[in-house]
Design a protein around this motif. Structure first.
Motif, short mmCIF file in Angstrom:
data_model
loop_
_atom_site.label_atom_id
_atom_site.label_comp_id
_atom_site.label_asym_id
_atom_site.label_seq_id
_atom_site.Cartn_x
_atom_site.Cartn_y
_atom_site.Cartn_z
N THR A 126 12.61 54.97 -7.99
CA THR A 126 12.04 56.30 -7.72
C THR A 126 12.08 57.21 -8.95
OG1 THR A 126 14.21 57.04 -6.92
CG2 THR A 126 12.65 56.19 -5.29
N GLU A 127 12.86 56.85 -9.97
CA GLU A 127 12.88 57.65 -11.20
C GLU A 127 11.52 57.68 -11.89
OE1 GLU A 127 17.03 56.02 -10.56
OE2 GLU A 127 14.97 55.26 -10.50
N ILE A 184 9.91 60.98 -11.64
CA ILE A 184 10.40 61.96 -12.62
C ILE A 184 9.75 61.71 -13.97
CG2 ILE A 184 12.47 62.86 -13.77
CD1 ILE A 184 14.09 61.93 -11.36
N VAL A 212 18.84 61.94 -14.74
CA VAL A 212 18.59 62.76 -13.56
C VAL A 212 18.57 61.90 -12.31
CG1 VAL A 212 16.89 64.25 -12.43
CG2 VAL A 212 17.36 64.54 -14.86
N GLY A 213 17.94 60.72 -12.41
CA GLY A 213 17.90 59.82 -11.27
C GLY A 213 19.29 59.36 -10.84
N ALA A 256 22.05 61.00 -11.32
CA ALA A 256 22.75 62.14 -10.73
C ALA A 256 22.27 62.41 -9.30
CB ALA A 256 22.54 63.38 -11.58
N MET A 257 20.98 62.24 -9.05
CA MET A 257 20.44 62.51 -7.72
C MET A 257 20.76 61.40 -6.73
SD MET A 257 16.70 64.09 -8.75
CE MET A 257 16.20 64.27 -7.05
N ASN A 258 20.72 60.14 -7.21
CA ASN A 258 20.94 59.01 -6.30
C ASN A 258 22.40 58.57 -6.23
OD1 ASN A 258 18.14 58.90 -5.91
ND2 ASN A 258 17.86 57.52 -7.66
N LEU A 283 10.98 66.89 -11.50
CA LEU A 283 11.91 67.08 -10.37
C LEU A 283 11.19 67.67 -9.17
CD1 LEU A 283 15.08 68.46 -12.22
CD2 LEU A 283 14.64 66.13 -11.42
N ASP A 342 9.14 64.83 -7.68
CA ASP A 342 9.99 63.86 -7.00
C ASP A 342 10.45 64.39 -5.64
OD1 ASP A 342 11.46 61.36 -6.99
OD2 ASP A 342 13.27 62.58 -7.22
N THR A 343 10.70 65.70 -5.58
CA THR A 343 11.12 66.30 -4.31
C THR A 343 9.95 66.46 -3.35
OG1 THR A 343 12.85 67.54 -5.48
CG2 THR A 343 12.25 68.30 -3.27
#
Length: 575
Positions: free
Chosen positions: A171-172, A175, A239-240, A242-244, A373, A376-377
């Motif tokens: 999913t990154e 981003i 970022v990926g 950190a989010m996942n 971001l 992605d959201t």
């Protein structure tokens, strides 16, 4: 060589009104006359309120009355500009060198500015071609609508590939998409802006110089694309993770290899297309500022998304058994990097940019990453968001890049590096900057008006292709138009401010302005579009939302692709 003439008493009276003594004013004018009789034509900028300069030639811009500065500052500009241009401070490494012997420009702040100069300078003040509004509109509209097709294609492709297996598992990539598209657009549009400025200054004439300029710029873009693509992939990985809440090394290598391959390959191919467009438009006496930057912005979007989807899917298919391929791809690009750096260092046009052009590009990457971001959201919340996001971002970037390129060219032609011309100021009133007041307002008006029918046409076509029927109604169209107009007007005003500020601080806007503007366009476009989707959802008209038939059965509208889970369809987008 023709040297323009002007009325000395009128200039002296203006100097006296500005608080200068007659002796000082006459001494400045006598020095200019002495150089004229010696057949040396310096680049001179003289501001008057009622003086008509020249011989009736209409190739110089008519500038409105000054709203800033005093005549003494303009006389200072005149004296400073009598020094020959060394060619090492004006164009950020891309402008031509040489002196201004054949280039004499007299710009007035209140009357006509008509005479002056040879057929173009070499790194100094050149002739300002006054375009009619219909010429500007026609030259901008053709590449604008061609680029619009590109943004539609980019949105449709992204709408299809979001259901591919690789996008479902890595999913990154969502981003990575806005940042990568922004990076490609920044590098290509900066190249287009630099070469367009050189074409308008008359520096793209000799065959050897043109080749030297082109090779240096393409090598420079490859250096920037390689380094920046690696950095943006690291940003997406971080970022990926950190989010996942997890880090997968094989996914990180896939993202890095895909990012570097997409950025370098798309830039390499599209740079030759841009060079051809600029040379052809220059040969046909058209302004390359109007043509090159829109094409650079959006034709590459389709190419970039297609390349990213293809290489990511190909690598993902063999990721478990052939992870070493990603190492080979990344290693090859780092091996090629010293070769490109060598070409750039040996090129006089691009050598300075190698050290000064990184801050705007890297800063823009992180701004575009914030837009990533948002994307992605929003992908998981709003149906069809990915179809319209490249359109609003692409069109906003296209239009502001045209304005930025034209303002930069006019500053190079009509002012001294580091001195804001008297016909504009850094913080201008929005009405003056966008509609009526400064010389660039005419182009801003055209761009704003052109965006309205363009946006409507593009969203209807994209919706029809995506859904196989027209599904958007008045709430969606009005909401979309409102946020797109807000985005474009904000970008055009920000362009006016930062380009003049950069010029004042002796930063070449050709190298630095467009990355910030397009990155802000991505962030503003994605954020405002998310607000528009949120609004129409709150009033009960979501795009592509569930519809209830008379029998009470909830059904989704027709779609041109099969909405799939992680395993539906193969990696190459058979849908």
């Amino acid at each position: 060589m023709h040297v323009s003439t002007f009325s000395c008493p009128a200039v002296v009276s203006e100097c006296a009104a500005a608080g200068l003594t007659d002796d000082l004013a006459r001494r400045d004018i006598r020095s200019i006359d002495a150089m004229r009789h010696a057949r040396v034509a310096p680049a001179v900028t003289v501001a008057t309120s009622q003086v008509q300069c020249g011989d009736g030639n209409d190739k110089l811009s008519v500038l409105p009355a000054s709203t800033t500065g005093s005549l003494s500052s303009i006389i200072t500009t005149s004296v400073a500009s009598s020094e020959p241009d060394r060619g090492d401070h004006r164009d950020g490494g891309v402008g031509g060198g040489g002196d201004d012997d054949d280039n004499n420009v007299v710009a007035t702040s209140g009357g006509k500015c008509l005479g002056g100069g040879g057929p173009g300078g070499h790194g100094g003040l050149g002739e300002i071609k006054q375009e009619k509004w219909w010429e500007t509109t026609l030259q901008i509209s053709i590449p604008f609508f061609i680029a619009g097709i590109g943004t539609i294609g980019a949105g449709i492709i992204l709408g299809r590939v979001e259901h591919w297996k690789v996008f479902a598992h890595v999913t990154e990539l969502f981003i990575l998409v806005p940042a990568l598209l922004g990076l490609k657009g920044n590098l290509d549009m900066c190249l287009a802006s630099r070469l367009s400025t050189q074409a308008n200054l008359g520096n793209m004439t000799g065959y050897r110089e043109i080749v030297h300029m082109i090779v240096g710029n393409i090598a420079l873009v490859q250096v920037q694309a390689t380094v920046a693509a690696f950095i943006v992939s690291v940003f997406a990985i971080g970022v990926g993770a950190a989010m996942n809440g997890r880090f997968l090394f094989d996914h990180a290598m896939l993202l890095t290899a895909s990012s570097m391959f997409t950025a370098t390959s798309s830039c390499f191919v599209l740079d030759f297309v841009l060079v051809a467009v600029i040379l052809l438009s220059n040969k046909l006496k058209m302004n390359p500022d109007n043509l090159a930057t829109p094409l650079a912005a959006s034709i590459g979007d389709v190419v970039s998304i297609s390349l990213l989807s293809f290489i990511a899917s190909l690598l993902f298919e063999h990721l478990d058994t052939h992870l070493w391929i990603t190492f080979v791809v990344v290693t090859c690009y780092f091996i090629l990097l010293p070769f490109w750096v060598f070409l750039v260092i040996r090129n006089k046009y691009t050598r300075p940019v190698l050290t000064t052009g990184w801050v705007p590009v890297l800063s823009a990457l992180f701004i575009s990453g914030l837009g990533g971001l948002v994307l992605d959201t929003a992908v998981g919340i709003f149906n069809g968001f990915v179809v319209f996001q490249p359109i609003i971002n692409g069109i906003g970037g296209n239009l502001v890049s045209v304005q930025a390129s034209k303002i930069s060219t006019m500053l190079h032609q009509s002012s001294i590096f580091g001195i804001v011309p008297p016909h504009a100021k850094i913080f201008e009133a929005p009405w003056k900057a966008l509609f009526k007041g400064v010389p660039y307002a005419k182009t801003a008006r055209i761009l704003i008006l052109m965006s309205i029918p363009g946006q409507v046409l593009f969203i209807y076509v994209a919706d029809y292709i995506h859904m196989s029927e027209s599904t958007i109604g008045a709430p969606f169209v009005l909401s979309y138009l409102l946020v797109s107009l807000i985005q474009i007007m904000l970008l055009l005003y920000i362009a006016h401010v930062i380009i003049h500020a950069m010029w004042k601080w002796k930063i070449d806007p050709d190298n630095s302005a467009i990355p910030y503007l397009t990155a802000l366009g991505d962030l503003l476009g994605s954020s405002l579009l998310a607000l528009a989707f949120l609004f129409i959802q709150s009033i009960g008209h979501p795009y592509g939302g569930p519809m209830v038939d008379p029998a009470g059965v909830t059904a989704m509208p027709n779609s041109s692709f099969i909405a799939a889970d992680g395993d539906a369809g193969n990696n190459f987008g058979i849908y």
